[in-house]
Write a protein that holds these residues in place. Structure first.
Motif, PDB file in Angstrom:
ATOM      1  N   THR A 162      44.877  43.316  32.023  1.00 56.45           N
ATOM      2  CA  THR A 162      43.999  43.921  33.027  1.00 56.45           C
ATOM      3  C   THR A 162      42.537  43.583  32.769  1.00 56.45           C
ATOM      4  OG1 THR A 162      45.527  45.746  33.418  1.00 56.45           O
ATOM      5  CG2 THR A 162      43.239  46.093  34.077  1.00 56.45           C
ATOM      6  N   TYR A 163      42.069  43.831  31.551  1.00 53.16           N
ATOM      7  CA  TYR A 163      40.652  43.561  31.252  1.00 53.16           C
ATOM      8  C   TYR A 163      40.328  42.062  31.279  1.00 53.16           C
ATOM      9  CZ  TYR A 163      36.172  43.359  28.855  1.00 53.16           C
ATOM     10  OH  TYR A 163      34.865  43.090  28.533  1.00 53.16           O
ATOM     11  N   PRO A 164      41.095  41.200  30.568  1.00 51.99           N
ATOM     12  CA  PRO A 164      40.741  39.766  30.640  1.00 51.99           C
ATOM     13  C   PRO A 164      40.837  39.179  32.036  1.00 51.99           C
ATOM     14  CG  PRO A 164      42.751  40.115  29.331  1.00 51.99           C
ATOM     15  CD  PRO A 164      42.152  41.453  29.555  1.00 51.99           C
ATOM     16  N   PRO A 176      37.987  54.190  43.972  1.00 50.74           N
ATOM     17  CA  PRO A 176      38.871  53.562  42.983  1.00 50.74           C
ATOM     18  C   PRO A 176      38.175  52.566  42.071  1.00 50.74           C
ATOM     19  CG  PRO A 176      39.370  52.801  45.216  1.00 50.74           C
ATOM     20  CD  PRO A 176      38.446  53.964  45.355  1.00 50.74           C
ATOM     21  N   LYS A 177      37.162  51.863  42.585  1.00 46.77           N
ATOM     22  CA  LYS A 177      36.466  50.910  41.713  1.00 46.77           C
ATOM     23  C   LYS A 177      35.695  51.644  40.615  1.00 46.77           C
ATOM     24  CE  LYS A 177      32.707  47.621  41.414  1.00 46.77           C
ATOM     25  NZ  LYS A 177      31.476  47.144  42.054  1.00 46.77           N
ATOM     26  N   THR A 178      34.933  52.670  40.991  1.00 49.15           N
ATOM     27  CA  THR A 178      34.166  53.439  40.002  1.00 49.15           C
ATOM     28  C   THR A 178      35.101  54.058  38.975  1.00 49.15           C
ATOM     29  OG1 THR A 178      32.401  53.903  41.580  1.00 49.15           O
ATOM     30  CG2 THR A 178      32.594  55.398  39.706  1.00 49.15           C
ATOM     31  N   ALA A 179      36.198  54.656  39.439  1.00 44.09           N
ATOM     32  CA  ALA A 179      37.167  55.262  38.518  1.00 44.09           C
ATOM     33  C   ALA A 179      37.767  54.208  37.592  1.00 44.09           C
ATOM     34  CB  ALA A 179      38.268  55.958  39.315  1.00 44.09           C
ATOM     35  N   SER A 180      38.100  53.042  38.137  1.00 46.11           N
ATOM     36  CA  SER A 180      38.738  51.998  37.330  1.00 46.11           C
ATOM     37  C   SER A 180      37.803  51.435  36.276  1.00 46.11           C
ATOM     38  CB  SER A 180      39.251  50.876  38.237  1.00 46.11           C
ATOM     39  OG  SER A 180      40.297  51.353  39.072  1.00 46.11           O
ATOM     40  N   VAL A 181      36.520  51.300  36.605  1.00 47.77           N
ATOM     41  CA  VAL A 181      35.543  50.836  35.607  1.00 47.77           C
ATOM     42  C   VAL A 181      35.550  51.771  34.402  1.00 47.77           C
ATOM     43  CG1 VAL A 181      33.081  50.590  35.127  1.00 47.77           C
ATOM     44  CG2 VAL A 181      34.036  49.599  37.211  1.00 47.77           C
ATOM     45  N   VAL A 182      35.460  53.067  34.648  1.00 43.75           N
ATOM     46  CA  VAL A 182      35.420  54.035  33.552  1.00 43.75           C
ATOM     47  C   VAL A 182      36.733  54.030  32.775  1.00 43.75           C
ATOM     48  CG1 VAL A 182      35.228  56.489  32.980  1.00 43.75           C
ATOM     49  CG2 VAL A 182      33.724  55.485  34.717  1.00 43.75           C
ATOM     50  N   LEU A 183      37.850  54.047  33.488  1.00 39.97           N
ATOM     51  CA  LEU A 183      39.147  54.157  32.822  1.00 39.97           C
ATOM     52  C   LEU A 183      39.495  52.902  32.034  1.00 39.97           C
ATOM     53  CD1 LEU A 183      41.189  55.965  35.605  1.00 39.97           C
ATOM     54  CD2 LEU A 183      40.321  56.951  33.473  1.00 39.97           C
ATOM     55  N   ASN A 184      39.158  51.724  32.563  1.00 42.59           N
ATOM     56  CA  ASN A 184      39.481  50.491  31.846  1.00 42.59           C
ATOM     57  C   ASN A 184      38.476  50.190  30.752  1.00 42.59           C
ATOM     58  OD1 ASN A 184      39.418  47.015  32.152  1.00 42.59           O
ATOM     59  ND2 ASN A 184      41.229  48.110  31.483  1.00 42.59           N
ATOM     60  N   PHE A 185      37.188  50.225  31.082  1.00 44.14           N
ATOM     61  CA  PHE A 185      36.173  49.812  30.110  1.00 44.14           C
ATOM     62  C   PHE A 185      35.961  50.849  29.022  1.00 44.14           C
ATOM     63  CE2 PHE A 185      33.782  46.975  33.398  1.00 44.14           C
ATOM     64  CZ  PHE A 185      34.945  46.273  33.591  1.00 44.14           C
ATOM     65  N   PRO A 219      45.038  50.681  31.798  1.00 49.46           N
ATOM     66  CA  PRO A 219      45.314  49.457  32.559  1.00 49.46           C
ATOM     67  C   PRO A 219      45.101  49.621  34.061  1.00 49.46           C
ATOM     68  CG  PRO A 219      47.369  50.549  32.034  1.00 49.46           C
ATOM     69  CD  PRO A 219      46.280  51.352  31.378  1.00 49.46           C
ATOM     70  N   THR A 220      43.845  49.692  34.472  1.00 52.82           N
ATOM     71  CA  THR A 220      43.546  49.766  35.898  1.00 52.82           C
ATOM     72  C   THR A 220      42.409  48.802  36.227  1.00 52.82           C
ATOM     73  OG1 THR A 220      42.895  51.237  37.706  1.00 52.82           O
ATOM     74  CG2 THR A 220      42.104  51.821  35.511  1.00 52.82           C
ATOM     75  N   LEU A 270      46.936  45.034  42.590  1.00 52.70           N
ATOM     76  CA  LEU A 270      46.645  44.353  41.326  1.00 52.70           C
ATOM     77  C   LEU A 270      47.129  45.164  40.134  1.00 52.70           C
ATOM     78  CD1 LEU A 270      43.130  42.855  42.117  1.00 52.70           C
ATOM     79  CD2 LEU A 270      45.312  41.645  41.968  1.00 52.70           C
ATOM     80  N   ASP A 271      46.983  46.481  40.198  1.00 48.97           N
ATOM     81  CA  ASP A 271      47.489  47.313  39.103  1.00 48.97           C
ATOM     82  C   ASP A 271      48.997  47.152  38.949  1.00 48.97           C
ATOM     83  OD1 ASP A 271      45.003  48.269  38.448  1.00 48.97           O
ATOM     84  OD2 ASP A 271      45.258  50.223  39.407  1.00 48.97           O
ATOM     85  N   ALA A 272      49.687  46.935  40.064  1.00 50.45           N
ATOM     86  CA  ALA A 272      51.150  46.814  40.025  1.00 50.45           C
ATOM     87  C   ALA A 272      51.606  45.467  39.473  1.00 50.45           C
ATOM     88  CB  ALA A 272      51.728  47.033  41.426  1.00 50.45           C
ATOM     89  N   VAL A 273      50.866  44.397  39.746  1.00 51.51           N
ATOM     90  CA  VAL A 273      51.358  43.050  39.420  1.00 51.51           C
ATOM     91  C   VAL A 273      50.799  42.501  38.103  1.00 51.51           C
ATOM     92  CG1 VAL A 273      49.607  41.667  40.636  1.00 51.51           C
ATOM     93  CG2 VAL A 273      51.959  40.821  40.463  1.00 51.51           C
ATOM     94  N   ILE A 274      49.635  42.986  37.662  1.00 51.90           N
ATOM     95  CA  ILE A 274      49.018  42.435  36.452  1.00 51.90           C
ATOM     96  C   ILE A 274      49.514  43.192  35.227  1.00 51.90           C
ATOM     97  CG2 ILE A 274      46.833  42.100  35.217  1.00 51.90           C
ATOM     98  CD1 ILE A 274      45.514  41.613  37.920  1.00 51.90           C
ATOM     99  N   PRO A 275      50.060  42.487  34.227  1.00 57.25           N
ATOM    100  CA  PRO A 275      50.515  43.158  33.000  1.00 57.25           C
ATOM    101  C   PRO A 275      49.376  43.950  32.358  1.00 57.25           C
ATOM    102  CG  PRO A 275      51.253  40.872  33.047  1.00 57.25           C
ATOM    103  CD  PRO A 275      50.299  41.039  34.190  1.00 57.25           C
ATOM    104  N   ASP A 276      49.728  45.111  31.799  1.00 58.54           N
ATOM    105  CA  ASP A 276      48.705  46.020  31.303  1.00 58.54           C
ATOM    106  C   ASP A 276      47.715  45.351  30.366  1.00 58.54           C
ATOM    107  OD1 ASP A 276      49.995  47.933  32.745  1.00 58.54           O
ATOM    108  OD2 ASP A 276      50.689  49.116  31.034  1.00 58.54           O
ATOM    109  N   GLU A 277      48.215  44.546  29.433  1.00 56.74           N
ATOM    110  CA  GLU A 277      47.320  43.970  28.418  1.00 56.74           C
ATOM    111  C   GLU A 277      46.411  42.884  28.988  1.00 56.74           C
ATOM    112  OE1 GLU A 277      50.962  41.298  28.205  1.00 56.74           O
ATOM    113  OE2 GLU A 277      50.529  43.422  28.626  1.00 56.74           O
TER     114      GLU A 277
END
Length: 234
Positions: free
Chosen positions: A198-200, A144-153, A158-159, A189-196
């Protein structure tokens, strides 16, 4: 207020974000542009391979391994078809070279098969975030970390990528249960952090982990720790 007294909902996360910004300054926008560019459809794939190289290794060694990987082989097809022992030797500086070489070739094969021959992850852009993450994590060795790096960055999805700093700080603040696995921490964290945010929030939690909330001998003399943290040093 300790983290155990804190109820985490979207409003509370926005308050935490504001206090982290007060401490460290605002975070600029991600470089994510929504999909592989037409000019370079392999960019997202190279980010995936670099993220695989980064697993359990320092940034400097990741950079050295990535530079050597992309300088050694003419293109992504050549990386996929390279003899496994040769590929492993090429990326040796990244550690776990045999394992990572196999993961890289599995990832490239999965992408080529999905697209009918192209080395591009652009198809992920049209998927819902959960679907895109599921596609990536179906590749053995892509967590999930590797996938989230690619999908977010890369795609701006918003992951949250939960590295050791994010996981440690989130648990000390009570955002994530102390007993949660890394995979569960991603989901929480994906559930509780607002999408916009996620990155900051990713950037700010890492900064807080590096600056104040270290694994040992944490420096809790700051407003954020005073309000949210109840680690043994607070």
């Amino acid at each position: 207020m300790s983290s155990h007294d804190h109820e985490w909902d979207e409003s509370a996360v926005r308050d935490l974000h504001a206090e982290l910004v007060d401490l460290y300054g605002p975070v600029g926008a991600s470089d994510a542009h929504g999909a592989d560019s037409d000019a370079d459809p392999g960019e997202g794939v190279r980010q995936l391979l670099t993220t695989i190289l980064s697993q359990n290794v320092a940034d400097t060694n990741t950079e050295r391994a990535a530079e050597r990987l992309f300088a050694t082989y003419e293109d992504l097809a050549a990386i996929e078809s390279a003899p496994l022992d040769e590929l492993a030797e090429t990326i040796r500086v990244a550690g776990l070279a045999d394992t990572k070489a196999a993961r890289i070739q599995r990832a490239l094969a999965a992408i080529r098969e999905e697209t009918g021959g192209a080395y591009s992850l652009a198809f992920l852009d049209a998927m819902a975030t959960d679907e895109a993450k599921a596609w990536l994590t179906d590749i053995k060795g892509v967590g999930p970390k590797t996938a989230s790096v690619v999908l977010n960055f890369h795609f701006g999805k918003p992951t949250m990528a939960v590295d050791t700093h994010v996981e440690r700080v989130s648990k000390r603040f009570g955002l994530v249960p102390e007993s949660a696995s890394n995979a569960r921490a991603h989901d929480v964290l994906d559930a509780v952090i607002p999408d916009e945010l996620t990155y900051p929030m990713h950037v700010l939690l890492i900064e807080h982990g590096r600056t104040h909330c270290a694994a040992r001998t944490a420096d809790c003399d700051n407003p954020v720790c005073e309000r949210y943290c109840d680690c043994e040093w607070c």
